[in-house]
Scaffold this motif. Structure first.
Motif, PDB file in Angstrom:
ATOM      1  N   LEU A  67      22.206  40.198 -20.662  1.00 34.12           N
ATOM      2  CA  LEU A  67      22.690  39.991 -21.924  1.00 34.12           C
ATOM      3  C   LEU A  67      22.186  40.601 -22.867  1.00 34.12           C
ATOM      4  N   ARG A  68      21.433  41.630 -22.675  1.00 32.64           N
ATOM      5  CA  ARG A  68      20.661  42.705 -23.537  1.00 32.64           C
ATOM      6  C   ARG A  68      21.366  44.089 -23.402  1.00 32.64           C
ATOM      7  N   GLY A  69      22.779  44.130 -22.725  1.00 34.33           N
ATOM      8  CA  GLY A  69      23.248  45.382 -22.536  1.00 34.33           C
ATOM      9  C   GLY A  69      22.899  46.153 -21.368  1.00 34.33           C
ATOM     10  N   GLY A  70      21.943  45.410 -20.686  1.00 40.20           N
ATOM     11  CA  GLY A  70      21.709  46.355 -19.275  1.00 40.20           C
ATOM     12  C   GLY A  70      22.713  45.781 -17.903  1.00 40.20           C
ATOM     13  N   GLU A  71      22.088  46.288 -16.871  1.00 45.24           N
ATOM     14  CA  GLU A  71      23.114  46.124 -15.673  1.00 45.24           C
ATOM     15  C   GLU A  71      22.839  44.642 -15.118  1.00 45.24           C
ATOM     16  N   GLY A  72      21.776  43.863 -15.479  1.00 49.02           N
ATOM     17  CA  GLY A  72      21.614  42.828 -14.832  1.00 49.02           C
ATOM     18  C   GLY A  72      20.669  42.966 -13.678  1.00 49.02           C
ATOM     19  N   LEU A  73      20.827  42.065 -12.563  1.00 51.09           N
ATOM     20  CA  LEU A  73      19.705  41.865 -11.665  1.00 51.09           C
ATOM     21  C   LEU A  73      20.368  41.997 -10.237  1.00 51.09           C
ATOM     22  N   ALA A  75      22.981  42.768  -8.604  1.00 49.41           N
ATOM     23  CA  ALA A  75      23.838  44.205  -8.166  1.00 49.41           C
ATOM     24  C   ALA A  75      23.067  45.257  -8.084  1.00 49.41           C
ATOM     25  N   VAL A  76      21.845  45.491  -8.661  1.00 50.89           N
ATOM     26  CA  VAL A  76      21.189  46.879  -8.681  1.00 50.89           C
ATOM     27  C   VAL A  76      20.231  46.900  -7.470  1.00 50.89           C
ATOM     28  N   PRO A  77      20.758  48.173  -6.733  1.00 53.70           N
ATOM     29  CA  PRO A  77      19.797  48.318  -5.337  1.00 53.70           C
ATOM     30  C   PRO A  77      18.386  48.277  -5.727  1.00 53.70           C
ATOM     31  N   GLU A  78      18.077  48.847  -6.737  1.00 55.91           N
ATOM     32  CA  GLU A  78      16.500  49.073  -6.685  1.00 55.91           C
ATOM     33  C   GLU A  78      15.636  47.731  -7.310  1.00 55.91           C
ATOM     34  N   LYS A  79      16.395  46.736  -7.533  1.00 49.22           N
ATOM     35  CA  LYS A  79      15.985  45.622  -7.974  1.00 49.22           C
ATOM     36  C   LYS A  79      15.736  44.361  -6.915  1.00 49.22           C
ATOM     37  N   ARG A  80      16.104  44.832  -5.789  1.00 47.76           N
ATOM     38  CA  ARG A  80      16.126  43.902  -4.454  1.00 47.76           C
ATOM     39  C   ARG A  80      14.970  42.743  -4.606  1.00 47.76           C
ATOM     40  N   VAL A  81      13.668  43.446  -4.862  1.00 50.14           N
ATOM     41  CA  VAL A  81      12.416  42.520  -4.846  1.00 50.14           C
ATOM     42  C   VAL A  81      12.642  41.689  -5.939  1.00 50.14           C
ATOM     43  N   GLN A  82      13.077  42.133  -6.952  1.00 51.74           N
ATOM     44  CA  GLN A  82      13.081  41.166  -8.280  1.00 51.74           C
ATOM     45  C   GLN A  82      14.028  40.302  -8.211  1.00 51.74           C
ATOM     46  N   GLY A 107      26.640  41.183 -12.591  1.00 53.63           N
ATOM     47  CA  GLY A 107      26.148  42.139 -13.488  1.00 53.63           C
ATOM     48  C   GLY A 107      26.900  43.415 -13.440  1.00 53.63           C
ATOM     49  N   CYS A 108      26.439  44.467 -14.019  1.00 54.87           N
ATOM     50  CA  CYS A 108      27.266  45.619 -14.265  1.00 54.87           C
ATOM     51  C   CYS A 108      26.730  46.838 -13.507  1.00 54.87           C
ATOM     52  N   CYS A 109      27.533  47.866 -13.443  1.00 55.64           N
ATOM     53  CA  CYS A 109      27.305  49.098 -12.821  1.00 55.64           C
ATOM     54  C   CYS A 109      27.756  50.128 -14.030  1.00 55.64           C
ATOM     55  N   LEU A 110      26.716  50.819 -14.635  1.00 54.37           N
ATOM     56  CA  LEU A 110      27.200  51.746 -15.717  1.00 54.37           C
ATOM     57  C   LEU A 110      27.143  53.062 -15.265  1.00 54.37           C
ATOM     58  N   ASN A 111      27.187  53.217 -13.987  1.00 57.43           N
ATOM     59  CA  ASN A 111      27.483  54.639 -13.502  1.00 57.43           C
ATOM     60  C   ASN A 111      28.678  54.348 -12.311  1.00 57.43           C
ATOM     61  N   PHE A 153      31.114  45.326 -15.929  1.00 52.45           N
ATOM     62  CA  PHE A 153      30.929  44.222 -15.190  1.00 52.45           C
ATOM     63  C   PHE A 153      31.920  44.541 -13.722  1.00 52.45           C
ATOM     64  N   ILE A 154      30.832  44.443 -12.463  1.00 49.20           N
ATOM     65  CA  ILE A 154      31.628  44.693 -11.282  1.00 49.20           C
ATOM     66  C   ILE A 154      32.533  43.588 -10.482  1.00 49.20           C
ATOM     67  N   VAL A 155      32.412  42.401 -11.212  1.00 47.28           N
ATOM     68  CA  VAL A 155      33.627  41.427 -10.854  1.00 47.28           C
ATOM     69  C   VAL A 155      34.428  41.143 -11.896  1.00 47.28           C
ATOM     70  N   ASP A 156      35.467  41.594 -12.462  1.00 46.97           N
ATOM     71  CA  ASP A 156      36.037  41.265 -13.641  1.00 46.97           C
ATOM     72  C   ASP A 156      37.506  40.685 -13.865  1.00 46.97           C
ATOM     73  N   GLY A 157      37.591  40.183 -12.574  1.00 52.30           N
ATOM     74  CA  GLY A 157      38.893  39.585 -12.403  1.00 52.30           C
ATOM     75  C   GLY A 157      38.965  38.787 -11.266  1.00 52.30           C
ATOM     76  N   SER A 158      40.013  37.697 -11.127  1.00 49.09           N
ATOM     77  CA  SER A 158      40.415  36.696 -10.132  1.00 49.09           C
ATOM     78  C   SER A 158      40.433  37.475  -8.422  1.00 49.09           C
ATOM     79  N   PRO A 159      41.400  38.619  -8.699  1.00 49.30           N
ATOM     80  CA  PRO A 159      41.341  39.250  -7.091  1.00 49.30           C
ATOM     81  C   PRO A 159      40.279  39.430  -6.460  1.00 49.30           C
ATOM     82  N   LYS A 160      39.160  40.001  -7.526  1.00 45.46           N
ATOM     83  CA  LYS A 160      38.055  40.732  -6.797  1.00 45.46           C
ATOM     84  C   LYS A 160      37.077  39.446  -6.448  1.00 45.46           C
ATOM     85  N   MET A 161      37.052  38.404  -7.245  1.00 46.27           N
ATOM     86  CA  MET A 161      36.309  37.305  -6.853  1.00 46.27           C
ATOM     87  C   MET A 161      36.950  36.628  -5.441  1.00 46.27           C
TER      88      MET A 161
END
Length: 265
Positions: A67-73, A75-82, A107-111, A153-161
């Protein structure tokens, strides 16, 4: 009969969070939801729920910086433990607060070149959450968020859900369907719910555009509420909008509803 909840993260924000429980009850709600309850001890929330005879229907797993413009938690591979730690935190709250559902925000993927990695991480984490919360009888849900308000955002519509739900195929996993976000993406929400209500674990709504209360935008809520009431969906319908003015003055959609649109346990 529809059962409405007040999302206390967006409604009654003219009051401190613990005072919003009383305000929701006084306005006719028997249930509430909170996006992220972790700034308050779970015991304080439990006491407020008990004092005002309210049910807490839903809250989210922590989403870190989303909610502060980051990728979230989630879906970020490096944040698995978090993410695993966040699930444990949520589990502790769920044991005391006994929600019906817990939402995992993708969450988001900015790359864009890493999107496949992020989707795989999210699927792994979503399975973990669904397994964990099944142990306390709580349904896991996940939602799509429109990519206009939240680019990447990596899931942005019903088909993806629907695709993710089918691929994961977990008995404790359902969709959280947000009328505002899907309307913002140009989708026909009534048509989706008419066809897929059995896959939905929670519904949230706001008018579109603007994310205000019903009557401030283009969504036909009379049709939509009728459809939900007549569908196989048996869950709650969460008011998650940004009131134009005082919250209590934004509730005409609730106060003047017909019997099947009334609040009920």
């Amino acid at each position: 009969m529809l059962r409405f909840t007040a999302n206390l993260s967006l409604l009654f924000t003219e009051l401190p969070l613990l005072e919003r429980f009383r305000a929701a009850k006084e306005c006719g709600f028997d249930a509430v939801e909170i996006q992220f309850p972790y700034d308050l001890p779970a015991e304080h929330i439990r006491a407020a729920l008990d004092e005002y005879n309210l049910k807490l229907v839903l809250f989210n797993v922590d989403a870190d910086n989303l909610l502060r413009g980051g990728e979230g938690l989630a879906a970020v591979p490096e944040k698995r433990v978090q993410f695993e730690a966040a699930v444990e935190q949520t589990l502790a709250y769920a044991r005391l607060l006994k929600p019906e559902a817990i939402n995992v925000l993708p969450g988001c993927c900015l790359n864009p070149q890493r999107l496949d990695e992020y989707l795989q991480a999210f699927k792994t984490n979503l399975r973990l959450a669904a397994d964990t919360f099944a142990g306390v009888g709580v349904t896991t849900v996940f939602e799509a968020v429109n990519s206009h308000d939240m680019p990447g955002f990596i899931v942005d519509g019903s088909p993806k859900m629907l695709s993710l739900l089918a691929e994961i195929n977990h008995p404790n996993l359902r969709l959280q369907y947000d009328v505002y976000h899907m309307s913002r993406m140009g989708e026909d929400c009534a048509a989706f719910l008419a066809r897929h209500a059995d896959k939905v674990g929670h519904i949230q709504f706001a008018d579109c555009p603007g994310r205000g209360q019903p009557g401030t935008g283009d969504v036909d809520f009379e049709q939509l509420f009728d459809l939900i009431a007549d569908s196989p969906y048996q869950g709650w319908v969460g008011a998650e909008y940004k009131p134009l003015g005082n919250t209590s003055e934004s509730l005409d959609w609730l106060k003047t509803g017909r019997a099947k649109l009334s609040v009920a346990l």
